[in-house]
Design a protein around this motif. Sequence first.
Motif, PDB file in Angstrom:
ATOM      1  N   LEU A  17      34.073  -2.254 -39.168  1.00  0.00           N
ATOM      2  CA  LEU A  17      32.994  -1.226 -39.619  1.00  0.00           C
ATOM      3  C   LEU A  17      31.815  -2.056 -38.967  1.00  0.00           C
ATOM      4  N   GLU A  18      31.472  -2.916 -39.222  1.00  0.00           N
ATOM      5  CA  GLU A  18      30.222  -3.686 -38.797  1.00  0.00           C
ATOM      6  C   GLU A  18      30.254  -3.810 -36.988  1.00  0.00           C
ATOM      7  N   GLY A  19      31.152  -4.054 -36.681  1.00  0.00           N
ATOM      8  CA  GLY A  19      31.419  -3.695 -35.045  1.00  0.00           C
ATOM      9  C   GLY A  19      31.052  -2.390 -34.296  1.00  0.00           C
ATOM     10  N   ALA A  20      31.614  -1.353 -35.354  1.00  0.00           N
ATOM     11  CA  ALA A  20      31.194   0.101 -34.687  1.00  0.00           C
ATOM     12  C   ALA A  20      30.010   0.186 -35.141  1.00  0.00           C
ATOM     13  N   ALA A  21      29.262  -0.210 -36.144  1.00  0.00           N
ATOM     14  CA  ALA A  21      27.875  -0.196 -36.319  1.00  0.00           C
ATOM     15  C   ALA A  21      26.873  -0.675 -35.236  1.00  0.00           C
ATOM     16  N   ALA A  27      24.349   2.411 -28.462  1.00  0.00           N
ATOM     17  CA  ALA A  27      24.486   3.565 -27.778  1.00  0.00           C
ATOM     18  C   ALA A  27      23.069   4.455 -27.984  1.00  0.00           C
ATOM     19  N   MET A  28      22.489   4.083 -29.180  1.00  0.00           N
ATOM     20  CA  MET A  28      21.309   4.698 -29.527  1.00  0.00           C
ATOM     21  C   MET A  28      20.021   3.910 -28.988  1.00  0.00           C
ATOM     22  N   LYS A  75      35.594   1.216 -30.086  1.00  0.00           N
ATOM     23  CA  LYS A  75      35.971   2.698 -29.756  1.00  0.00           C
ATOM     24  C   LYS A  75      34.439   3.181 -29.329  1.00  0.00           C
ATOM     25  N   ALA A  76      34.532   4.197 -28.234  1.00  0.00           N
ATOM     26  CA  ALA A  76      33.190   4.502 -27.767  1.00  0.00           C
ATOM     27  C   ALA A  76      32.267   5.209 -28.975  1.00  0.00           C
ATOM     28  N   PRO A  77      31.119   4.897 -29.157  1.00  0.00           N
ATOM     29  CA  PRO A  77      30.459   5.682 -30.239  1.00  0.00           C
ATOM     30  C   PRO A  77      30.094   6.750 -29.572  1.00  0.00           C
ATOM     31  N   SER A  78      29.614   7.859 -30.402  1.00  0.00           N
ATOM     32  CA  SER A  78      29.001   8.967 -29.929  1.00  0.00           C
ATOM     33  C   SER A  78      27.644   8.696 -29.278  1.00  0.00           C
ATOM     34  N   SER A  79      27.077   9.402 -28.408  1.00  0.00           N
ATOM     35  CA  SER A  79      26.312   9.054 -27.560  1.00  0.00           C
ATOM     36  C   SER A  79      25.242  10.106 -27.087  1.00  0.00           C
TER      37      SER A  79
END
Length: 171
Positions: A17-21, A27-28, A75-79
Amino acid sequence: MKISPKMKKALNDQVALEGAASNSYLAMASWCEVIGYQGAASYFYVQSDEERTHMIKVIHYLNDMGATATIPSIKAPSSSFKSLEDIIKTSLKNEQLVTKAIHKIVEITQKEKDHSTYAFVEWFVNEQVQEETKFETLLQKFDLIGRDKLAINEIDKFLAADTASTANSTA
Ligand SMILES: [Fe+2]
Ligand SMILES: [Fe+2]
């Protein structure tokens, strides 16, 4: 292993979860950089770094407890984002999800009387309060200052100043 298999799973999920964050903030930051929101870009690059340090904290803890951390795939985050406000709304939602996950870990520590993990995770409980407040305060700025180009520029400058002050306080 000094922690239960259930706790090991919860903490490994937290690593992911921290990695995904971290990845999502990256991406932001990149989106802001491309648009030309320089303050917001540096702000989110810093957020991304912070989330990575959170991930590493949990990895160290798992390994210290003899539980061996699992390094998650990225995983690719929404961008695709609509606006800076959209980014900050998404950030707040993500932080709320992370808070829920941390609180779940606290519940497990209580059920299992796992005082070591309770002491470890307490830092994250406090951190999440700050994280949510930070994004709530930022969101308020759109109501207070506005959403036109000048207002966004003001908010971007605020984010630049905030990033600079964080860098100074941690230097
Ligand atoms: Fe975090
Ligand atoms: Fe966070």
